[in-house]
Design a protein around this motif. Sequence first.
Motif, short mmCIF file in Angstrom:
data_model
loop_
_atom_site.label_atom_id
_atom_site.label_comp_id
_atom_site.label_asym_id
_atom_site.label_seq_id
_atom_site.Cartn_x
_atom_site.Cartn_y
_atom_site.Cartn_z
N ASP A 6 121.87 -3.45 14.30
CA ASP A 6 122.90 -3.81 15.27
C ASP A 6 124.28 -3.79 14.59
N GLY A 9 127.06 -5.61 16.55
CA GLY A 9 126.93 -7.06 16.49
C GLY A 9 127.34 -7.62 15.13
N TYR A 10 126.95 -6.93 14.08
CA TYR A 10 127.28 -7.37 12.72
C TYR A 10 128.79 -7.33 12.48
N SER A 12 131.15 -7.23 14.74
CA SER A 12 131.85 -8.17 15.62
C SER A 12 131.77 -9.59 15.06
#
Length: 129
Positions: A6, A9-10, A12
């Motif tokens: 991800d 996600g990481y 962000s």
Amino acid sequence: MQLSSDPKGYISALRDMAVQHGISVPLIACVGQGGLLEASGFFEDVVPTCNFYPNARDPFFEEKVLFYREELARCGYPLLVTETNRSHFLLRRLLSAGAKMLGPYLQASGTNFGFTNVTNNWGNPLSFP
């Protein structure tokens, strides 16, 4: 969570932590030798940058640089280069292929035993960066 599963996600989460700690400068994600999406997640407010470590005489170097320039342009980003080999010839080739920024990392690197200055290890001209 595996980081590579991800990337958006990481990145962000890292961006959010930086902002929460008062960091307000533009943020970049260094994508290494490729993998623009995997390294940056193309997360808003985090600009992907590239590293290039080719043989200075690589006849296909400009073609490779243009590929990344076009990929980044499709996402609305300029070609920013954060790492390269320390070669005046290579830096000229990067600029002529459309690089908009050349970061100083490894442009003036080397050992600094005894706290000696490493910016002059390019030869002549000295202190090129």
